[in-house]
Design an enzyme around this catalytic site. Structure first.
Site, mmCIF file in Angstrom:
data_model
loop_
_atom_site.group_PDB
_atom_site.id
_atom_site.type_symbol
_atom_site.label_atom_id
_atom_site.label_comp_id
_atom_site.label_asym_id
_atom_site.label_seq_id
_atom_site.Cartn_x
_atom_site.Cartn_y
_atom_site.Cartn_z
ATOM 1 N N SER A 64 0.826 -1.213 0.000
ATOM 2 C CA SER A 64 0.000 0.000 0.000
ATOM 3 C C SER A 64 0.857 1.258 0.000
ATOM 4 C CB SER A 64 -0.900 0.021 1.240
ATOM 5 O OG SER A 64 -1.818 -1.036 1.208
HETATM 6 N N1 SAH Z 1 -1.513 -4.651 4.022
HETATM 7 C C1 SAH Z 1 -0.725 -4.679 2.806
HETATM 8 C C2 SAH Z 1 -1.609 -4.483 1.586
HETATM 9 C C3 SAH Z 1 -1.598 -5.685 0.729
HETATM 10 S S1 SAH Z 1 -2.651 -5.582 -0.686
HETATM 11 C C4 SAH Z 1 0.392 -3.645 2.873
HETATM 12 O O1 SAH Z 1 0.693 -3.169 3.944
HETATM 13 O O2 SAH Z 1 0.992 -3.329 1.845
HETATM 14 C C5 SAH Z 1 -4.067 -6.454 -0.071
HETATM 15 C C6 SAH Z 1 -3.888 -7.911 0.260
HETATM 16 O O3 SAH Z 1 -5.182 -8.428 0.585
HETATM 17 C C7 SAH Z 1 -3.351 -8.794 -0.868
HETATM 18 O O4 SAH Z 1 -2.183 -9.434 -0.445
HETATM 19 C C8 SAH Z 1 -4.481 -9.797 -1.115
HETATM 20 O O5 SAH Z 1 -4.032 -11.106 -1.440
HETATM 21 C C9 SAH Z 1 -5.205 -9.779 0.215
HETATM 22 N N2 SAH Z 1 -6.593 -10.259 0.164
HETATM 23 C C10 SAH Z 1 -7.525 -10.093 -0.809
HETATM 24 N N3 SAH Z 1 -8.676 -10.705 -0.489
HETATM 25 C C11 SAH Z 1 -8.488 -11.290 0.727
HETATM 26 C C12 SAH Z 1 -9.307 -12.077 1.581
HETATM 27 N N4 SAH Z 1 -10.554 -12.401 1.283
HETATM 28 N N5 SAH Z 1 -8.764 -12.504 2.753
HETATM 29 C C13 SAH Z 1 -7.484 -12.192 3.097
HETATM 30 N N6 SAH Z 1 -6.667 -11.459 2.325
HETATM 31 C C14 SAH Z 1 -7.150 -11.002 1.147
#
Ligand code: SAH
Length: 215
Positions: A64
């Site tokens: 993010s």
């Molecule tokens: N928190 C991260 C952001 C990652 S992007 C950061 O600090 O950069 C969002 C993430 O959510 C992805 O890795 C994706 O695989 C995950 N995601 C999407 N749908 C999901 C679900 N139903 N349960 C758990 N994780 C999920």
């Protein structure tokens, strides 16, 4: 000068950039300054690690944008005088997880893609962060055995409000969550004695919170 020396003060520069983006909470700025964001990105993107941008992390997912990580963290700290436990949905590379771990007693985080969860686990160990529990699973369900939580941060956009997550908040607890598909709005859900209050605060852009099977 070596790359590592160049990177040493980069977290501080990123924190200064976030002050210009309107982040005010000193505790959040210090956490951003401390967490080595270059450890969370792919080697080819290290030169961009301390810019205020989202970057690809593989599997079609992203790390993010620092400003939104800081903003969501600021929101949950402002809502609770003492945050004991936080649930994060969407661990990804674990950057938001690591920022939260600087500021609260215990962070729980759920990720649906096993390989990302595995890498995040290894990185948390390397960074000596021990107040974190990671789980491979479907974030729509939350983490009921560890509930209730003071705060929940959802880092992927849900098509609709996940009811199970709301129910895992303590009374007085808050959830920060992007809702929408193309047009996404960041919402703050507060659990009160009577039910739930929802505030709509900003336009945002996240990868989707996938419903259904885990990978
Ligand atoms: N928190 C991260 C952001 C990652 S992007 C950061 O600090 O950069 C969002 C993430 O959510 C992805 O890795 C994706 O695989 C995950 N995601 C999407 N749908 C999901 C679900 N139903 N349960 C758990 N994780 C999920």
């Amino acid at each position: 000068m070596s790359v590592s020396l160049n990177l040493a003060r980069s977290g501080e520069r990123l924190a200064q950039l976030l002050v210009q983006e309107g982040i005010k909470d000193q505790r959040v700025l210090e956490a951003i300054a401390r967490v080595p964001r270059h450890a969370f990105v792919q080697p080819a993107l290290i030169h961009k690690a301390y810019e205020n941008t989202a970057l690809p992390i593989g599997k079609g997912q992203t790390i993010s944008q620092p400003a939104i990580v800081a903003r969501m963290t600021e929101i949950i700290l402002a809502a609770n005088s003492k945050v004991e436990n936080v649930l994060e949905i969407g661990t990804g590379c674990g950057y938001q997880t690591a920022v939260l771990a600087q500021l609260v007693n215990k962070v729980f985080s759920v990720e649906r893609i096993a390989s990302l969860q595995f890498q995040a686990r290894r990185l948390m160990r390397q960074l000596d962060l021990h107040n974190i529990s990671l789980k491979h699973g479907d974030g729509w369900k939350g983490w009921s055995s560890k509930a209730p939580f003071d705060a929940i941060i959802v880092t992927a956009a849900a098509a609709s409000m996940p009811q199970k997550l709301k129910e895992q908040l303590k009374v007085g607890g808050v959830m920060v969550i992007p809702i929408g598909i193309e047009e996404q709005r960041l919402k703050i859900v507060t659990r009160t004695e009577e039910g739930f209050e929802i505030k709509d605060i900003a336009n945002v852009k996240f990868v989707p919170l996938i419903a259904g099977d885990i990978e």
